[in-house]
Design a protein around this motif. Structure first.
Motif, short mmCIF file in Angstrom:
data_model
loop_
_atom_site.label_atom_id
_atom_site.label_comp_id
_atom_site.label_asym_id
_atom_site.label_seq_id
_atom_site.Cartn_x
_atom_site.Cartn_y
_atom_site.Cartn_z
N ALA A 198 -3.14 5.60 5.88
CA ALA A 198 -3.50 6.24 4.28
C ALA A 198 -4.15 6.94 4.39
N HIS A 199 -4.44 7.37 2.58
CA HIS A 199 -5.64 7.85 2.72
C HIS A 199 -6.10 6.68 1.47
N PHE A 200 -7.37 7.40 2.17
CA PHE A 200 -8.51 6.03 0.95
C PHE A 200 -9.67 6.97 1.02
N THR A 201 -10.03 8.10 0.86
CA THR A 201 -11.30 8.45 1.54
C THR A 201 -11.39 9.44 0.24
N SER A 202 -10.67 9.76 -0.57
CA SER A 202 -10.90 10.14 -1.54
C SER A 202 -10.56 10.41 -3.39
N PRO A 203 -10.53 8.86 -3.67
CA PRO A 203 -10.05 8.11 -4.53
C PRO A 203 -10.72 9.76 -6.15
N ILE A 204 -11.75 10.13 -5.41
CA ILE A 204 -11.78 10.90 -7.11
C ILE A 204 -10.86 12.09 -7.48
N ARG A 205 -10.04 12.25 -6.34
CA ARG A 205 -9.28 13.47 -6.42
C ARG A 205 -7.59 13.39 -5.95
N ARG A 206 -7.75 11.59 -5.45
CA ARG A 206 -6.44 11.52 -4.63
C ARG A 206 -5.52 10.01 -6.04
N TYR A 207 -4.82 10.11 -6.45
CA TYR A 207 -4.32 9.04 -6.55
C TYR A 207 -3.85 7.75 -5.99
N LEU A 255 0.92 -1.32 0.30
CA LEU A 255 0.45 0.08 -0.10
C LEU A 255 0.89 1.50 -0.18
N LEU A 256 0.12 2.21 0.08
CA LEU A 256 0.87 3.92 0.09
C LEU A 256 0.45 4.13 0.77
N TYR A 257 1.40 4.58 2.16
CA TYR A 257 0.88 5.50 3.53
C TYR A 257 1.51 6.93 2.84
N ARG A 258 0.06 7.74 3.93
CA ARG A 258 0.54 8.88 4.25
C ARG A 258 1.60 8.90 5.14
N VAL A 259 2.35 9.83 5.09
CA VAL A 259 3.48 10.07 6.17
C VAL A 259 4.03 10.93 6.51
N ALA A 306 8.40 19.08 9.80
CA ALA A 306 8.44 18.09 7.97
C ALA A 306 7.54 18.13 7.53
N GLN A 307 8.35 17.97 6.14
CA GLN A 307 6.66 18.48 5.39
C GLN A 307 5.83 16.37 5.01
N ALA A 308 4.97 16.53 5.03
CA ALA A 308 3.61 15.22 4.66
C ALA A 308 3.71 14.85 3.02
N GLU A 309 4.29 13.33 3.15
CA GLU A 309 4.07 12.71 1.93
C GLU A 309 3.59 11.62 1.61
N TYR A 310 3.71 11.14 0.47
CA TYR A 310 3.01 9.10 0.39
C TYR A 310 4.60 8.90 0.17
N ALA A 311 5.05 7.55 0.96
CA ALA A 311 5.71 6.20 1.19
C ALA A 311 4.85 4.41 1.09
N HIS A 312 6.06 3.84 -0.06
CA HIS A 312 5.01 2.61 0.13
C HIS A 312 5.95 1.96 1.38
N GLU A 313 6.68 2.39 2.82
CA GLU A 313 7.41 2.49 3.61
C GLU A 313 6.51 3.24 4.69
N ASN A 314 6.78 2.46 5.70
CA ASN A 314 5.88 3.34 7.09
C ASN A 314 6.66 3.69 7.93
N TYR A 315 6.40 5.20 8.43
CA TYR A 315 7.40 6.11 9.23
C TYR A 315 6.51 6.83 10.00
N GLY A 316 5.07 6.22 10.45
CA GLY A 316 4.53 7.29 10.89
C GLY A 316 3.96 8.28 10.10
N HIS A 317 3.19 9.20 11.23
CA HIS A 317 1.72 10.33 11.08
C HIS A 317 2.37 10.66 12.31
#
Length: 760
Positions: free
Chosen positions: A571-580, A488-492, A551-562
């Motif tokens: 992980a971002h799950f709630t806006s697939p219309i506007r976020r890949y 998955l892609l994490y929001r970190v 730091a700046q939030a970003e996407y990553a395939h490895e998790n280091y928390g938020h």
């Protein structure tokens, strides 16, 4: 491989950049290779020759009259789909005719750590392409080329507004970049390339002159800026934001048909509602809450979050998928939206319209009386939204002012939602996420596209309710995918670096505020400081400085928390219309829970997801910059007729070059050059975020309240220049020696003339 040896791509790029007329000696010298590395270089050159990337006999990259496997090319134009077209640099037109046109594609990367190799190519750039013929090609473009390396950016290309000249023809260019504010270019007669007055154009600088303006020629017309509504067009092209959908993506969207109930749970009787801004066009999340009837969870609630099932329409590897990945996210301007997906998908088939059947991916979460999530489950459903509500509309109903729509929903739908939110808020407060107080401004436009006013929208419980439920759903998605061991892609969001924390601690000490010296800093430590200064004069300053330490939030395939949300997995799950990123997470859930055949493919390896994460993180930063610059241009246009007026504001940034001031009324940012601050000798003190006079000790510090006069406004560049009218102040604890020779004061501001009209 010996240390220092270039990769094959670097080696091919070097040969291409030098026209192919190089040998092993020149390459060894360029890369500083020793004897052992030269032996390996010889073997590598043999391999490149066998692969057709170089010719061993002539050391050339191409066969005369044909395109080789790798070619040095210049990006020259865009086609009608907005795709970049390049032509070979080394091409003999007299012998072989017009150079072949190559459709430019971005490289599939083997990069390490998900880092992009550099900026994306644009018109005027030189790139190394790996070429291939296009099967069943139609028209003039019969080859495609995947970018191996961006060799040379178009140094002399400038974006600006073309202004037609007098009777003698030609015209001038007004640059759109703030850094080129006031530096116009002359466009000689015959170099307009069909540009009309007011067109946004890209030009190539031809010559600089000892006297007079540099001359340039128009390379590309990008669109008309006849009205202020088109100001966002500047940012779109300046940042290379894709805004024209490819024909194959549009055709795929138009051909899409509504998803049926087959293989889905029927939840159409559940009164889910959407709660969004009043001007929202797409609605991709709906919510519902009900008291949990389980005796083991007395006082708890069951919260449901349903998200538009975009994965049903946008399949991996499809034209829509490729387009969405290139865009990364939707971009929101005051006058327009550049969507990630065509309207047929985003505003129609996937928009959760009231009383219409829509497919969704839903998560049902059991919330305990302490507000913590006890369990959750995901479901692929068919839903029917009971109502489309605005934030203020939902809040008014709860506050005792229901309308015709909310009156019937108040008891069965809205009150349970707010009761569940009250529980969730308790858990949120106990978790202690970072609580920065940074009001966001919104620009409201007139029907003509000019600025009407700038407001700070009120933060309602309706906003917080949706925000917290979405956070819960995002956490549930990450937890499920981790449990199922699905990529998955994490929001970190990383914790602040030790250097930034140390700098922040040093700054806070100047105000007698202590930040504990501990190994691991937590959001609660910052919140304690923010609570101490709330409702004080220094509160905006402290909020800004703490924000800058993050730091700046970003996407990553490895998790280091938020760090900011104080969550271990997110992980971002709630806006697939506007976020890949959300679309990737939806596909991962479909795959992990066996909810269909349109889940994440096996090709989505960690290496591939690392590349996707890097691309969409860059697209997000690109969108943020474009949105910010467009607002700057709109407000600069709004203030252009008020040159000479006096405004109140606050210092929002301090650099060696001067001060940035944000105005109270509009939030507009303007610059005060350090050279205009006065007759003193100002030095930049990085630790104190201030410019400090060497002789007087007068300081101008981040967060200071100031009064300024507008001296110049450049709407096209979105730039404002101010004159400071306010006195400085003395920073407590700053010794005169520090003012003159501070640790960070090695670059003094120039002495300037006295400030006219300065108030004392």
């Amino acid at each position: 491989m010996p240390r220092g040896l270039p990769s094959k791509e670097e080696l091919t790029a070097y040969v291409a950049a030098h026209g192919g007329d190089v040998g092993k000696r020149e390459i060894s010298r360029a890369f500083g290779l020793d004897g052992q590395e030269r032996i390996a270089l010889k073997a590598m050159l043999r391999e490149l020759a066998d692969e057709g990337l170089v010719s061993r006999s002539r050391r050339k990259l191409h066969v005369p009259g044909e395109l080789p496997a790798a070619v040095l090319a210049e990006v020259t134009e865009r086609d009608e789909d907005g795709e970049l077209i390049a032509v070979p640099v080394d091409w003999d037109e007299d012998e072989h005719g017009a150079p072949p046109r190559i459709l430019v594609k971005l490289a599939r990367s083997s990069r390490i750590g998900g880092r992009l190799p550099g900026p994306a190519p644009t018109i005027g750039d030189r790139v190394l392409l790996r070429t291939e013929e296009i099967a069943d090609a139609e028209g003039e473009v019969r080859h495609s080329g995947r970018v191996l390396k961006l060799l040379e950016k178009a140094r002399s290309q400038v974006l600006g507004i073309y202004r037609k000249g007098g009777r003698e023809g030609g015209g001038r260019l007004v640059p759109v970049d703030k850094r080129n504010m006031g530096r116009e270019l002359a466009i000689p007669d015959g170099q307009e390339n069909g540009a009309e007055d007011g067109d946004l154009v890209a030009v190539e600088i031809l010559r600089h002159h000892a006297y007079g303006l540099p001359t340039a020629k128009v390379r590309e017309r990008l669109g008309s800026l006849a009205t202020e509504k088109a100001l966002s067009l500047i940012a779109i092209h300046a940042h290379g934001i894709p805004h024209v959908f490819r024909r194959d993506a549009l055709a795929e969207a138009d051909a899409a048909r509504p998803v049926t109930l087959a293989h889905r749970e029927d939840w159409r009787d559940l009164p889910l509602v959407t709660i969004d801004p009043p001007d929202a066009k797409d609605h991709d999340d709906a919510v519902h809450a009900v008291i949990d009837e389980d005796p083991a969870n007395e006082g708890g609630y069951v919260v449901t979050v349903a998200i538009a099932d975009v994965a049903s329409y946008v399949r991996p590897g499809s034209a829509l998928d490729r387009e969405a990945l290139v865009r990364g996210n939707s971009v929101y301007f005051p006058d327009r939206v550049v969507p990630m997906l065509p309207e047929r998908i985003s505003n129609d088939l996937c928009s959760l319209r009231p009383l219409e059947d829509r497919p969704a991916l839903a998560v049902r979460m059991v919330i305990g009386p302490n507000g913590r999530k006890r369990s959750h489950s995901f479901h692929r459903i068919m839903m029917r939204s009971a109502a489309r509500l605005a934030y203020a509309q939902a809040q008014a109903a709860i506050d005792g002012r229901p309308d015709d729509v909310t009156g019937a929903l108040l008891e069965p739908v809205l009150r349970p939602l707010y009761a569940a939110y009250a529980l969730v808020k308790k858990a949120r407060d106990a978790r202690e996420p970072l609580e920065l107080d940074l009001p966001e401004r919104k620009v409201l436009l007139t029907p003509e596209g000019t600025v009407d006013r700038v407001i700070v929208p009120e933060r309602l419980d309706a906003h917080r309710l949706i925000e917290e439920f979405m956070i819960l759903a995002n956490v549930a998605a990450a937890e499920t995918l981790e449990e199922k061991r699905t990529p998955l892609l994490y929001r970190v969001h990383d914790a602040p670096s030790l250097e930034k924390v140390a700098a922040l601690r040093e700054f806070l000490q100047t105000m007698d505020i202590k930040l504990p010296k501990i190994d691991t800093v937590r959001p609660a430590h910052f919140n304690a400081i923010l609570a101490r200064v709330v409702d004080t004069e220094i509160a905006p300053l402290v909020n800004q400085v703490i924000l800058r330490s993050q730091a700046q939030a970003e996407y990553a395939h490895e998790n280091y928390g938020h760090f900011g949300l104080h969550l271990r997995r997110y992980a971002h799950f709630t806006s697939p219309i506007r976020r890949y990123a959300d679309l990737i997470v939806h596909r991962a859930l479909v795959r992990a829970l066996e909810l269909g055949r349109d889940g994440l493919p096996d090709s989505a390896t960690p290496e591939v997801l690392a590349e996707v994460a890097a691309r969409i993180s860059a697209a997000e930063r690109r969108a943020m910059a474009a949105e910010r610059e467009t607002i700057d241009r709109l407000i600069a246009h709004h203030l252009a007729e008020q040159v000479g007026a006096v405004f109140k504001g606050r210092i929002a940034g301090v650099t060696k070059a001067g001060l940035f001031v944000a105005l109270d009324d509009t939030g507009a940012d303007g610059f005060i050059p350090a050279a205009t601050l006065g007759q003193d000798y100002y030095r930049y003190d990085e630790a104190r975020h201030a410019l400090i006079g060497e002789r007087s000790g007068e300081a101008h510090q981040l967060g200071d309240r100031v009064e300024v006069r507008l001296v110049e406004a450049a709407p096209v560049a979105g730039a404002l220049r101010f004159e400071l009218l306010s006195e400085g102040h003395h920073i407590r604890g700053a010794r005169r020696s520090e003012r003159g020779h501070g640790r960070h004061g090695d670059t003094p501001a120039r002495r300037g003339p006295p400030r006219p009209g300065r108030r004392r």
